[in-house]
Design a protein around this motif. Structure first.
Motif, PDB file in Angstrom:
ATOM      1  N   ASP A 192       0.843  -1.183   0.000  1.00 55.07           N
ATOM      2  CA  ASP A 192       0.000   0.000   0.000  1.00 55.07           C
ATOM      3  C   ASP A 192       0.886   1.243   0.000  1.00 55.07           C
ATOM      4  OD1 ASP A 192      -2.319   1.536   0.065  1.00 55.07           O
ATOM      5  OD2 ASP A 192      -3.278   0.230   1.534  1.00 55.07           O
ATOM      6  N   CYS A 193       0.235   2.416  -0.083  1.00 53.76           N
ATOM      7  CA  CYS A 193       1.002   3.651  -0.260  1.00 53.76           C
ATOM      8  C   CYS A 193       1.813   4.031   0.969  1.00 53.76           C
ATOM      9  CB  CYS A 193       0.073   4.802  -0.648  1.00 53.76           C
ATOM     10  SG  CYS A 193      -1.366   4.982   0.441  1.00 53.76           S
ATOM     11  N   ASN A 194       1.464   3.509   2.140  1.00 54.51           N
ATOM     12  CA  ASN A 194       2.245   3.787   3.337  1.00 54.51           C
ATOM     13  C   ASN A 194       3.393   2.797   3.511  1.00 54.51           C
ATOM     14  OD1 ASN A 194       0.198   1.821   3.838  1.00 54.51           O
ATOM     15  ND2 ASN A 194       0.647   1.949   6.023  1.00 54.51           N
ATOM     16  N   GLU A 195       3.536   1.854   2.582  1.00 56.95           N
ATOM     17  CA  GLU A 195       4.601   0.862   2.643  1.00 56.95           C
ATOM     18  C   GLU A 195       5.614   0.998   1.516  1.00 56.95           C
ATOM     19  OE1 GLU A 195       2.579  -3.182   4.059  1.00 56.95           O
ATOM     20  OE2 GLU A 195       1.576  -2.298   2.325  1.00 56.95           O
ATOM     21  N   ALA A 196       5.156   1.433   0.337  1.00 56.60           N
ATOM     22  CA  ALA A 196       6.004   1.426  -0.859  1.00 56.60           C
ATOM     23  C   ALA A 196       7.037   2.543  -0.819  1.00 56.60           C
ATOM     24  CB  ALA A 196       5.136   1.561  -2.109  1.00 56.60           C
ATOM     25  N   ASP A 197       8.173   2.297  -1.459  1.00 56.89           N
ATOM     26  CA  ASP A 197       9.223   3.305  -1.586  1.00 56.89           C
ATOM     27  C   ASP A 197       9.007   4.118  -2.857  1.00 56.89           C
ATOM     28  OD1 ASP A 197      10.517   2.326   0.690  1.00 56.89           O
ATOM     29  OD2 ASP A 197      11.595   0.820  -0.490  1.00 56.89           O
ATOM     30  N   GLY A 198       9.498   5.346  -2.844  1.00 52.62           N
ATOM     31  CA  GLY A 198       9.496   6.172  -4.047  1.00 52.62           C
ATOM     32  C   GLY A 198       8.139   6.609  -4.524  1.00 52.62           C
ATOM     33  N   VAL A 199       7.178   6.761  -3.608  1.00 47.22           N
ATOM     34  CA  VAL A 199       5.844   7.214  -4.004  1.00 47.22           C
ATOM     35  C   VAL A 199       5.883   8.713  -4.296  1.00 47.22           C
ATOM     36  CG1 VAL A 199       3.453   7.471  -3.264  1.00 47.22           C
ATOM     37  CG2 VAL A 199       4.735   5.417  -2.669  1.00 47.22           C
ATOM     38  N   GLY A 200       5.433   9.106  -5.482  1.00 47.91           N
ATOM     39  CA  GLY A 200       5.510  10.512  -5.865  1.00 47.91           C
ATOM     40  C   GLY A 200       4.340  10.946  -6.717  1.00 47.91           C
ATOM     41  N   TRP A 201       4.503  12.080  -7.374  1.00 47.23           N
ATOM     42  CA  TRP A 201       3.434  12.690  -8.157  1.00 47.23           C
ATOM     43  C   TRP A 201       2.986  11.813  -9.318  1.00 47.23           C
ATOM     44  CZ3 TRP A 201       0.620  17.169  -7.728  1.00 47.23           C
ATOM     45  CH2 TRP A 201       0.965  18.002  -6.657  1.00 47.23           C
ATOM     46  N   ASP A 202       3.952  11.236  -9.996  1.00 48.84           N
ATOM     47  CA  ASP A 202       3.657  10.596 -11.276  1.00 48.84           C
ATOM     48  C   ASP A 202       3.484   9.094 -11.197  1.00 48.84           C
ATOM     49  OD1 ASP A 202       3.876  13.119 -12.507  1.00 48.84           O
ATOM     50  OD2 ASP A 202       6.058  12.893 -12.661  1.00 48.84           O
ATOM     51  N   ASN A 203       3.570   8.515 -10.015  1.00 52.19           N
ATOM     52  CA  ASN A 203       3.465   7.057  -9.926  1.00 52.19           C
ATOM     53  C   ASN A 203       2.473   6.612  -8.848  1.00 52.19           C
ATOM     54  OD1 ASN A 203       4.851   7.595  -7.588  1.00 52.19           O
ATOM     55  ND2 ASN A 203       6.763   6.642  -8.239  1.00 52.19           N
ATOM     56  N   THR A 204       1.478   7.459  -8.581  1.00 53.08           N
ATOM     57  CA  THR A 204       0.447   7.135  -7.605  1.00 53.08           C
ATOM     58  C   THR A 204      -0.927   7.421  -8.205  1.00 53.08           C
ATOM     59  OG1 THR A 204       1.935   7.786  -5.817  1.00 53.08           O
ATOM     60  CG2 THR A 204      -0.382   7.505  -5.257  1.00 53.08           C
ATOM     61  N   GLU A 205      -1.830   6.460  -8.092  1.00 50.87           N
ATOM     62  CA  GLU A 205      -3.197   6.641  -8.585  1.00 50.87           C
ATOM     63  C   GLU A 205      -4.126   7.033  -7.434  1.00 50.87           C
ATOM     64  OE1 GLU A 205      -4.470   6.779 -11.446  1.00 50.87           O
ATOM     65  OE2 GLU A 205      -3.017   5.840 -12.795  1.00 50.87           O
ATOM     66  N   TYR A 206      -5.170   7.786  -7.778  1.00 51.76           N
ATOM     67  CA  TYR A 206      -6.209   8.101  -6.796  1.00 51.76           C
ATOM     68  C   TYR A 206      -6.946   6.836  -6.358  1.00 51.76           C
ATOM     69  CZ  TYR A 206      -6.077  12.940  -8.626  1.00 51.76           C
ATOM     70  OH  TYR A 206      -5.709  14.190  -9.037  1.00 51.76           O
ATOM     71  N   ARG A 207      -7.478   6.882  -5.145  1.00 46.76           N
ATOM     72  CA  ARG A 207      -8.534   5.967  -4.752  1.00 46.76           C
ATOM     73  C   ARG A 207      -9.845   6.754  -4.849  1.00 46.76           C
ATOM     74  NH1 ARG A 207      -4.807   3.221  -0.915  1.00 46.76           N
ATOM     75  NH2 ARG A 207      -4.719   1.064  -1.607  1.00 46.76           N
ATOM     76  N   TYR A 208     -10.669   6.387  -5.809  1.00 46.49           N
ATOM     77  CA  TYR A 208     -11.906   7.123  -6.075  1.00 46.49           C
ATOM     78  C   TYR A 208     -13.047   6.523  -5.252  1.00 46.49           C
ATOM     79  CZ  TYR A 208      -9.802   9.517 -10.068  1.00 46.49           C
ATOM     80  OH  TYR A 208      -9.010  10.305 -10.887  1.00 46.49           O
ATOM     81  N   PHE A 209     -13.285   7.082  -4.061  1.00 51.52           N
ATOM     82  CA  PHE A 209     -14.427   6.627  -3.287  1.00 51.52           C
ATOM     83  C   PHE A 209     -15.685   7.354  -3.745  1.00 51.52           C
ATOM     84  CE2 PHE A 209     -17.644   7.232  -0.113  1.00 51.52           C
ATOM     85  CZ  PHE A 209     -17.859   5.935   0.327  1.00 51.52           C
ATOM     86  N   SER A 210     -16.757   6.605  -3.974  1.00 49.60           N
ATOM     87  CA  SER A 210     -18.072   7.213  -4.196  1.00 49.60           C
ATOM     88  C   SER A 210     -19.108   6.385  -3.478  1.00 49.60           C
ATOM     89  CB  SER A 210     -18.403   7.318  -5.695  1.00 49.60           C
ATOM     90  OG  SER A 210     -18.321   6.060  -6.325  1.00 49.60           O
ATOM     91  N   CYS A 211     -20.157   7.048  -3.023  1.00 47.78           N
ATOM     92  CA  CYS A 211     -21.214   6.373  -2.271  1.00 47.78           C
ATOM     93  C   CYS A 211     -21.922   5.345  -3.158  1.00 47.78           C
ATOM     94  CB  CYS A 211     -22.230   7.387  -1.773  1.00 47.78           C
ATOM     95  SG  CYS A 211     -21.632   8.436  -0.417  1.00 47.78           S
ATOM     96  N   PRO A 212     -22.550   4.343  -2.544  1.00 50.15           N
ATOM     97  CA  PRO A 212     -23.340   3.383  -3.318  1.00 50.15           C
ATOM     98  C   PRO A 212     -24.423   4.089  -4.133  1.00 50.15           C
ATOM     99  CG  PRO A 212     -23.004   2.577  -1.090  1.00 50.15           C
ATOM    100  CD  PRO A 212     -22.486   3.993  -1.112  1.00 50.15           C
ATOM    101  N   VAL A 213     -24.955   3.379  -5.109  1.00 54.41           N
ATOM    102  CA  VAL A 213     -25.993   3.928  -5.979  1.00 54.41           C
ATOM    103  C   VAL A 213     -27.136   4.496  -5.137  1.00 54.41           C
ATOM    104  CG1 VAL A 213     -27.700   3.370  -7.749  1.00 54.41           C
ATOM    105  CG2 VAL A 213     -25.415   2.347  -7.841  1.00 54.41           C
ATOM    106  N   ASP A 214     -27.531   5.730  -5.460  1.00 53.53           N
ATOM    107  CA  ASP A 214     -28.638   6.419  -4.799  1.00 53.53           C
ATOM    108  C   ASP A 214     -28.409   6.643  -3.314  1.00 53.53           C
ATOM    109  OD1 ASP A 214     -30.224   6.932  -7.072  1.00 53.53           O
ATOM    110  OD2 ASP A 214     -30.980   4.883  -7.053  1.00 53.53           O
TER     111      ASP A 214
END
Length: 402
Positions: free
Chosen positions: A270-292
């Motif tokens: 995960d992102c708190n474990e990996a080395d070299g985490v930066g601007w160009d090598n990290t993806e968002y986690r897109y949380f959205s609520c369930p339908v409706d």
């Protein structure tokens, strides 16, 4: 892959259609990976005239981190369109990049449009890569025979291999008919900012909810010790708010594309474990609520709680755990016939969490984000530390048809 059967009019069938995705989790390059898994999407009834996107990048989704190989459908409503794509947002713009390890957002190598015929259409399990020829499908699998499913159109920019383990979004559009009715849009009412708190301060309770109304904005400025507030909105009429359970917890800092696979834990770092985490090598986690459902609360900074996960301690900063609370809405009285539909819009442009300029590409800001008038929050995404980027998703609300 959360869903329910909210609709604008009386459905054509009381038995929901389903889409099942099959694949693997973990390291899909490992020939000994036998982690066969699946998830199910419940499809809204025919005649509802709705479009719903199911993002496989949503950490609250049952399909989160499923690397899809094949698909089946059961009891599908008539004239329903299903778009399959490896774009995170169900877009059909193709690209040329291909990275098989963790399926980053730069993978945009295919899209497929399917359409059902009569009610009860079936797709026997079929590999995604085999969906490559226009016309009615006719395969058989596990004693089932495909009927009433047409491949309307498709495109790919790479090989069939690039269609395997890369499905990122499923868009389902149900048809409308002469009996379809749509309710009016719901207007928001009085709006109030909550008191300030320091998000990373372990002396504060980590879970913060709107005491009245639902979330329509958020303020945060600075690092984890900076001030945070929620904008809570009421409505122009009586609306019953039924809060649902808190989402699964996940690390705020995103998905590190540099993360190594840990065979003992059966997952990537995960992102708190990996080395070299930066601007160009990290993806968002897109949380959205369930339908409706809409957002009513967010939790962060669980460092004084002992129930940490197997990625390490929680220090209350960007590497800390986050969760969200959502709610169902009803007009007047809590009843399924009074259920309010939630119509999410596009994700906002990114801006830094701490208000700084951010890698020279984002303007400074005062930390305040608010949805457009008569819209409420349904999603939030972040990656990296406080100098990295946050995005939001808002939604319009539609009253039940009368």
């Amino acid at each position: 892959m959360n869903s329910n059967l909210v609709h604008a009019t009386t459905p054509n069938s009381t038995v929901p259609g389903t889409i099942t995705l099959y694949g693997k989790t973990g390291d899909v390059s490992d020939p000994e990976n036998d982690s066969n898994a699946h998830c199910v999407i419940e499809v809204l009834p025919g005649g509802t005239g709705r479009t719903v996107d199911y993002m496989l990048t949503n950490p609250a989704s049952a399909c989160f981190q499923l690397r899809v190989e094949s698909i089946s459908m059961e009891n599908m409503p008539p004239a329903t369109q299903v778009l399959l794509t490896d774009d995170y947002f169900c877009d059909t713009m193709l690209g040329n990049d291909y990275e098989p390890k963790l399926d980053p957002s730069t993978n945009k190598n295919f899209w497929i449009k399917l359409k059902t015929g009569a009610a009860g259409s079936i797709l026997a399990e079929q590999s995604i890569s085999a969906l490559n020829k226009k016309g009615f499908l006719s395969n058989q699998a596990e004693g089932k025979v495909t009927k009433g499913i047409q491949l309307v159109d498709m495109a790919q920019s790479g090989s069939a291999q690039e269609m395997t383990h890369t499905l990122s979004c499923v868009r389902v559009t149900t048809s409308s008919n002469k009996d379809t009715k749509f309710g009016e849009y719901l207007s928001t009412g009085n709006q109030t900012w909550t008191d300030k708190w320091r998000e990373g301060d372990e002396d504060h309770a980590p879970k913060k909810e709107c005491n009245v109304g639902v979330m329509a904005g958020r303020f945060h400025y600075g690092d984890e010790q900076g001030d945070t507030r929620h904008l809570c909105t009421e409505f122009d009429r009586k609306v019953v708010i039924e809060k649902t359970p808190w989402s699964p917890m996940f690390r705020e800092c995103g998905i590190p594309l540099t993360g190594r696979y840990n065979s003992d834990k059966g997952r990537y770092q995960d992102c708190n474990e990996a080395d070299g985490v930066g601007w160009d090598n990290t993806e968002y986690r897109y949380f959205s609520c369930p339908v409706d459902e809409v957002m009513v609360g967010r939790g962060h900074a669980y460092q004084k709680y002992g129930d940490t996960d197997d990625t390490g301690a929680d220090h209350g900063d960007e590497n800390g755990r986050t969760d969200y609370r959502c709610a169902k809405l009803y007009e007047g009285v809590e009843s399924e016939s009074n259920r309010i539909s939630v119509l999410p819009g596009p994700w906002s442009p990114g801006h830094t969490e701490d208000g700084s300029k951010g890698n020279g590409h984002w303007d400074t800001h005062n930390g305040e984000f608010t949805c457009a008038p008569n819209e409420v929050l349904v999603g939030r995404a972040h990656r990296g530390d406080e100098k990295n980027i946050t995005r939001y998703q808002c939604a319009k609300l539609r009253l039940p048809a009368r």
